[in-house]
Each structure stands twice: as structure tokens, then as C-alpha cells.
Write a protein that holds these residues in place. Structure first.
Motif, PDB file in Angstrom:
ATOM      1  N   UNK A 189       8.279  32.338  54.797  1.00 46.45           N
ATOM      2  CA  UNK A 189       8.513  32.654  53.544  1.00 46.45           C
ATOM      3  C   UNK A 189      10.118  33.314  53.920  1.00 46.45           C
ATOM      4  N   UNK A 190      10.173  34.473  53.884  1.00 41.57           N
ATOM      5  CA  UNK A 190      11.493  34.705  55.140  1.00 41.57           C
ATOM      6  C   UNK A 190      12.599  34.423  55.414  1.00 41.57           C
ATOM      7  N   UNK A 191      12.456  33.541  56.470  1.00 38.24           N
ATOM      8  CA  UNK A 191      13.003  32.745  57.604  1.00 38.24           C
ATOM      9  C   UNK A 191      13.413  31.568  56.817  1.00 38.24           C
ATOM     10  N   UNK A 192      13.035  31.186  54.823  1.00 34.19           N
ATOM     11  CA  UNK A 192      13.581  29.847  54.767  1.00 34.19           C
ATOM     12  C   UNK A 192      14.541  30.648  53.980  1.00 34.19           C
ATOM     13  N   UNK A 193      14.359  32.387  53.340  1.00 33.14           N
ATOM     14  CA  UNK A 193      15.687  32.295  52.680  1.00 33.14           C
ATOM     15  C   UNK A 193      16.381  32.392  53.275  1.00 33.14           C
ATOM     16  N   UNK A 194      16.123  33.049  54.287  1.00 26.57           N
ATOM     17  CA  UNK A 194      18.246  33.474  55.030  1.00 26.57           C
ATOM     18  C   UNK A 194      18.335  32.534  55.366  1.00 26.57           C
ATOM     19  N   UNK A 195      18.033  30.903  55.651  1.00 25.42           N
ATOM     20  CA  UNK A 195      18.471  29.926  56.019  1.00 25.42           C
ATOM     21  C   UNK A 195      19.157  29.771  54.578  1.00 25.42           C
ATOM     22  N   UNK A 196      18.086  29.756  53.994  1.00 26.86           N
ATOM     23  CA  UNK A 196      18.917  29.125  52.562  1.00 26.86           C
ATOM     24  C   UNK A 196      20.675  30.075  51.842  1.00 26.86           C
ATOM     25  N   UNK A 197      20.366  31.675  52.386  1.00 26.55           N
ATOM     26  CA  UNK A 197      21.376  32.177  52.372  1.00 26.55           C
ATOM     27  C   UNK A 197      22.154  31.549  52.662  1.00 26.55           C
ATOM     28  N   UNK A 198      22.018  31.615  54.307  1.00 29.69           N
ATOM     29  CA  UNK A 198      23.261  31.081  54.689  1.00 29.69           C
ATOM     30  C   UNK A 198      24.352  29.487  54.120  1.00 29.69           C
ATOM     31  N   UNK A 199      22.988  28.924  53.805  1.00 31.60           N
ATOM     32  CA  UNK A 199      23.670  27.104  54.119  1.00 31.60           C
ATOM     33  C   UNK A 199      24.614  27.558  52.721  1.00 31.60           C
ATOM     34  N   UNK A 200      23.647  28.006  51.898  1.00 33.26           N
ATOM     35  CA  UNK A 200      24.198  28.333  50.028  1.00 33.26           C
ATOM     36  C   UNK A 200      25.033  29.464  49.601  1.00 33.26           C
TER      37      UNK A 200
ATOM     38  N   UNK B 248      10.295  26.177  47.540  1.00 31.85           N
ATOM     39  CA  UNK B 248       9.748  24.626  48.116  1.00 31.85           C
ATOM     40  C   UNK B 248       9.921  25.101  49.255  1.00 31.85           C
ATOM     41  N   UNK B 249      10.920  25.541  50.098  1.00 36.66           N
ATOM     42  CA  UNK B 249      11.332  25.303  51.387  1.00 36.66           C
ATOM     43  C   UNK B 249      10.108  25.584  51.604  1.00 36.66           C
ATOM     44  N   UNK B 250       9.305  26.960  51.497  1.00 37.17           N
ATOM     45  CA  UNK B 250       8.331  27.639  52.363  1.00 37.17           C
ATOM     46  C   UNK B 250       7.208  27.230  51.777  1.00 37.17           C
ATOM     47  N   UNK B 251       7.034  25.841  50.874  1.00 37.67           N
ATOM     48  CA  UNK B 251       5.669  25.204  50.277  1.00 37.67           C
ATOM     49  C   UNK B 251       4.839  25.650  49.789  1.00 37.67           C
ATOM     50  N   UNK B 252       5.636  26.721  48.891  1.00 39.42           N
ATOM     51  CA  UNK B 252       4.817  28.061  48.320  1.00 39.42           C
ATOM     52  C   UNK B 252       5.128  28.420  47.335  1.00 39.42           C
ATOM     53  N   UNK B 253       4.032  28.279  46.197  1.00 44.58           N
ATOM     54  CA  UNK B 253       4.623  28.722  45.150  1.00 44.58           C
ATOM     55  C   UNK B 253       5.769  30.326  44.516  1.00 44.58           C
ATOM     56  N   UNK B 254       5.961  30.027  43.703  1.00 44.39           N
ATOM     57  CA  UNK B 254       6.982  31.269  43.340  1.00 44.39           C
ATOM     58  C   UNK B 254       6.253  32.140  43.321  1.00 44.39           C
ATOM     59  N   UNK B 255       4.998  32.868  42.517  1.00 45.00           N
ATOM     60  CA  UNK B 255       3.914  34.020  42.415  1.00 45.00           C
ATOM     61  C   UNK B 255       4.101  34.160  43.617  1.00 45.00           C
ATOM     62  N   UNK B 256       3.925  33.296  44.786  1.00 44.17           N
ATOM     63  CA  UNK B 256       3.557  33.218  46.594  1.00 44.17           C
ATOM     64  C   UNK B 256       3.989  34.303  46.723  1.00 44.17           C
ATOM     65  N   UNK B 257       6.017  34.053  46.755  1.00 41.60           N
ATOM     66  CA  UNK B 257       6.927  34.854  47.027  1.00 41.60           C
ATOM     67  C   UNK B 257       6.832  36.102  46.711  1.00 41.60           C
ATOM     68  N   UNK B 258       6.570  36.453  45.362  1.00 41.54           N
ATOM     69  CA  UNK B 258       6.144  37.207  44.913  1.00 41.54           C
ATOM     70  C   UNK B 258       5.457  38.260  45.215  1.00 41.54           C
ATOM     71  N   UNK B 259       4.968  38.089  45.709  1.00 37.83           N
ATOM     72  CA  UNK B 259       3.415  38.741  46.441  1.00 37.83           C
ATOM     73  C   UNK B 259       3.033  39.620  46.927  1.00 37.83           C
TER      74      UNK B 259
ATOM     75  N   UNK C 243      18.207  36.984  63.717  1.00 37.55           N
ATOM     76  CA  UNK C 243      17.933  36.977  62.450  1.00 37.55           C
ATOM     77  C   UNK C 243      18.150  38.728  61.245  1.00 37.55           C
ATOM     78  N   UNK C 244      18.502  39.460  63.176  1.00 35.59           N
ATOM     79  CA  UNK C 244      18.547  40.653  62.872  1.00 35.59           C
ATOM     80  C   UNK C 244      20.456  40.902  61.931  1.00 35.59           C
TER      81      UNK C 244
END
Length: 196
Positions: free
Chosen positions: A21-32, A44-55, A107-108
């Protein structure tokens, strides 16, 4: 061999999901861009539900933060007792850096860049920074056998932190820089009395 107990399958799966989830978030933050990226897109990018992200992450800001301080603190506490505070910090940073892969270091830098350039993240990171500063002050005080409120402990902690921030700002501007080597050089300069 590590003294840490081996993680069970469930814990490993959770750690993998969190990292993805964190890797996909960083990729999207970088790209858009940070502001333009939604939690739904990250899910969607991590193939999980939004509620899973918030978990795994209480807020969108938390997707950027990665607390390496416990590893650093462990290394600082374990540094030989006869080392001065700056040398002990240098040893702890070297140990922590050696334990990271090139991808983790990159990533750091990406995280630091986001924290230093996105106003919402800079504000959110101040709480994290002040907690880290206080913890470092406590460890250095304990190592020196001094009270945490000792002005000299405050001063040395502030000087170390100031030098580290200066290097981080440069590293964010120039991701190709050898950040760990520059950090060590800068702290060596501080240890030598900041002579010009």
C-alpha cells in the motif's frame, strides 16, 4: 542470527500488505502529486479496499511516514559507551543505513521530499520530528549520565538535528547525492567543532 522472534505467517502477510500500500501510494504521489492522489486510487493500485488502506494507515499523511527511529534508537543505545554523542550518532546512522536496501534508501529520500515540499505533510511531520528529537535527547542524556533537561544535552541534540536537517534538505534537492556519506561527513565536521 537476529534476536528478534520470527514473524508468523499472518504478521508477514500484514507487513507485505502494508508495504505494498505504501509503495503504491509513493508511486502515485510521485507520478500525479500528493494532493491529486486519492485514497481510492491508492487502494485500487494496491488491489485492496479503501477501508483496508485505513486499517493500516490512520490518514493519507501517514502513508508517507515511515518510522525508522526505533531501529536508530536501538543502534544508538547499543553504541559503545565511551563514544561521544556525535560519534555515537554516526555509528548508529551507519548501522541503520547498512541494514537498508538501495530501494529503501531511495524511498526514504522520496518520503523526505514529500515531507519538505507538501505543506500538509510538513505540518503533520512536526509532531513526529519533535517526538524524535525528544527521544534522541533522552537517549543521549542517559548515555552521558545526565538529566534530560540539562542545557548541554539540549544543545548537542539541537546541533546534531540541525546538521541532519541541513543534509536532508540538500539530499531532497539532489536525490543522486550519497546522502549517508554526506550525513557522516557533516556530522564529522560538527564533531570537529565546525571549523571553517
Amino acid at each position: 542470527m537476529s534476536d528478534r522472534p520470527a514473524q508468523g505467517l499472518r504478521e508477514r502477510k500484514k507487513a507485505k500488505t502494508r508495504a505494498l500500500i505504501q509503495k503504491e501510494a509513493l508511486r502515485l504521489f510521485r507520478e500525479q502529486g500528493y494532493t491529486e492522489t486519492t485514497v481510492e486510487q491508492i487502494a485500487e493500485a494496491a488491489e485492496v479496499a479503501p477501508s483496508t488502506v485505513f486499517r493500516y494507515f490512520a490518514s493519507k499523511e501517514d502513508l508517507v511516514f515511515n518510522d525508522h527511529f526505533p531501529l536508530f534508537a536501538e543502534a544508538l543505545i547499543a553504541a559503545p559507551a565511551d563514544l561521544n554523542p556525535i560519534r555515537a550518532i554516526r555509528v548508529a546512522l551507519r548501522e541503520m543505513t547498512a541494514a537498508q536496501t538501495a530501494e529503501e534508501l531511495a524511498e526514504g529520500v522520496e518520503r523526505e521530499k514529500l515531507m519538505f515540499t507538501v505543506p500538509e505533510l510538513w505540518t503533520a511531520s512536526l509532531t513526529n520530528v519533535s517526538g524524535t528529537l525528544r527521544s534522541m535527547q533522552e537517549i543521549l542524556a542517559r548515555r552521558a549520565g545526565r538529566d534530560v533537561s540539562d542545557p548541554e544535552i539540549r544543545n548537542i541534540t539541537g546541533a546534531i538535528t540541525g546538521v541532519m536537517f541541513a543534509v536532508w534538505f540538500d539530499w531532497v534537492k539532489d536525490p543522486g547525492m550519497d546522502g549517508p556519506a554526506e550525513m557522516d561527513k557533516a556530522l564529522a565536521h560538527l564533531e570537529d567543532g565546525l571549523r571553517l
